[in-house]
Motif scaffolding. Structure first.
Motif, PDB file in Angstrom:
ATOM      1  N   ALA A 125       0.828  -1.204   0.000  1.00  0.00           N
ATOM      2  CA  ALA A 125       0.000   0.000   0.000  1.00  0.00           C
ATOM      3  C   ALA A 125       0.865   1.257   0.000  1.00  0.00           C
ATOM      4  CB  ALA A 125      -0.925  -0.006   1.216  1.00  0.00           C
ATOM      5  N   ARG A 126       1.945   1.243   0.776  1.00  0.00           N
ATOM      6  CA  ARG A 126       2.847   2.392   0.827  1.00  0.00           C
ATOM      7  C   ARG A 126       3.487   2.627  -0.543  1.00  0.00           C
ATOM      8  NH1 ARG A 126       7.882   2.324   0.965  1.00  0.00           N
ATOM      9  NH2 ARG A 126       8.076   0.235   1.820  1.00  0.00           N
ATOM     10  N   GLU A 152       3.141   5.869  -3.032  1.00  0.00           N
ATOM     11  CA  GLU A 152       4.310   6.582  -3.545  1.00  0.00           C
ATOM     12  C   GLU A 152       4.279   6.645  -5.065  1.00  0.00           C
ATOM     13  OE1 GLU A 152       7.643   4.478  -1.968  1.00  0.00           O
ATOM     14  OE2 GLU A 152       7.359   5.254   0.070  1.00  0.00           O
ATOM     15  N   HIS A 153       3.932   5.533  -5.691  1.00  0.00           N
ATOM     16  CA  HIS A 153       3.868   5.492  -7.146  1.00  0.00           C
ATOM     17  C   HIS A 153       2.783   6.426  -7.672  1.00  0.00           C
ATOM     18  CE1 HIS A 153       4.381   3.871 -11.157  1.00  0.00           C
ATOM     19  NE2 HIS A 153       3.082   3.606 -11.205  1.00  0.00           N
ATOM     20  N   THR A 154       1.636   6.448  -7.010  1.00  0.00           N
ATOM     21  CA  THR A 154       0.539   7.319  -7.417  1.00  0.00           C
ATOM     22  C   THR A 154       0.937   8.784  -7.289  1.00  0.00           C
ATOM     23  OG1 THR A 154      -1.059   5.667  -6.722  1.00  0.00           O
ATOM     24  CG2 THR A 154      -1.880   7.895  -6.979  1.00  0.00           C
ATOM     25  N   GLN A 183       1.169  11.616 -10.209  1.00  0.00           N
ATOM     26  CA  GLN A 183       0.442  12.869 -10.123  1.00  0.00           C
ATOM     27  C   GLN A 183       1.361  14.067 -10.249  1.00  0.00           C
ATOM     28  OE1 GLN A 183      -1.651  12.446  -6.430  1.00  0.00           O
ATOM     29  NE2 GLN A 183      -3.385  11.375  -7.379  1.00  0.00           N
ATOM     30  N   SER A 184       2.586  13.945  -9.733  1.00  0.00           N
ATOM     31  CA  SER A 184       3.525  15.060  -9.846  1.00  0.00           C
ATOM     32  C   SER A 184       4.004  15.252 -11.278  1.00  0.00           C
ATOM     33  CB  SER A 184       4.718  14.849  -8.907  1.00  0.00           C
ATOM     34  OG  SER A 184       5.502  13.762  -9.347  1.00  0.00           O
TER      35      SER A 184
END
Length: 186
Positions: free
Chosen positions: A172-173, A177-179, A183-184
């Motif tokens: 989940a972490r 982080e990937h999401t 988004q950035s």
């Protein structure tokens, strides 16, 4: 995946390389899925569907990728289709046995298909609640060896649950982080 590992070792014992063993395992799972799909489609929808359904499954990109890269998923498909076939026929004891064996290939298949085993026959008006007692007993007896083996190999129930929860939290972490990275970039 105790049964999957066992069958893979048997296939590998014929002197195949690990790559060929994996390919043969994908082929075995795919053929099993198609073998159960033909009579299921025939009994549910007729002769024409019995020819079309296997072609659709065999040509589906997800199934092709599972056969090529994630071979255990072809066995999941075979187990799910075989369970559905025997439930459709009203053979709940055989369906429970098949589902229990399929659970040895991937343990989460059993709880995933348990509602199919319990609810579908009732909705099809083929059985009463009383006829579910023996199939559930067969399912329990068939699943118990895989479950106990997995618990034993993982160091016990609480150790296995601890490592499973740690793995889920880490996944989940990493997903968060990937999401946020994606988004950035947007």
């Amino acid at each position: 995946y105790p049964l999957y590992v066992g069958v893979s070792r048997i296939v590998h014992s014929f002197g195949l390389s690990p790559e060929w063993t994996a390919m043969v395992m994908g082929l075995i799972g795919s053929v099993l899925a198609l073998m159960f799909l033909i009579p299921l489609a025939n009994e549910m929808f007729g002769r024409r569907a019995a020819w079309i359904a296997p072609l659709l499954l065999f040509c589906h990109p997800t199934f092709i990728m599972a056969g090529a890269l994630d071979h255990v998923r072809t066995f999941l498909a075979a187990g799910a289709i075989a369970t559905a076939l025997y439930i459709w026929r009203g053979q709940l004891k055989t369906a429970a046995l098949v589902l229990g064996i399929a659970g040895g290939f991937r343990t989460e298949l059993t709880p995933t298909l348990l509602p199919l085993l319990i609810l579908s026959p009732l909705l099809l008006d083929r059985v009463s609640w009383k006829r579910l007692i023996a199939p559930l007993a067969i399912l329990t007896a068939t699943v118990a060896p895989w479950l106990l083996f997995t618990l034993f190999k993982s160091g016990g129930l609480f150790t296995g649950m601890h490592y499973n929860s740690v793995m889920l939290r880490d996944n989940a972490r990493r997903s968060e982080e990937h999401t946020s990275e994606l988004q950035s970039l947007a």
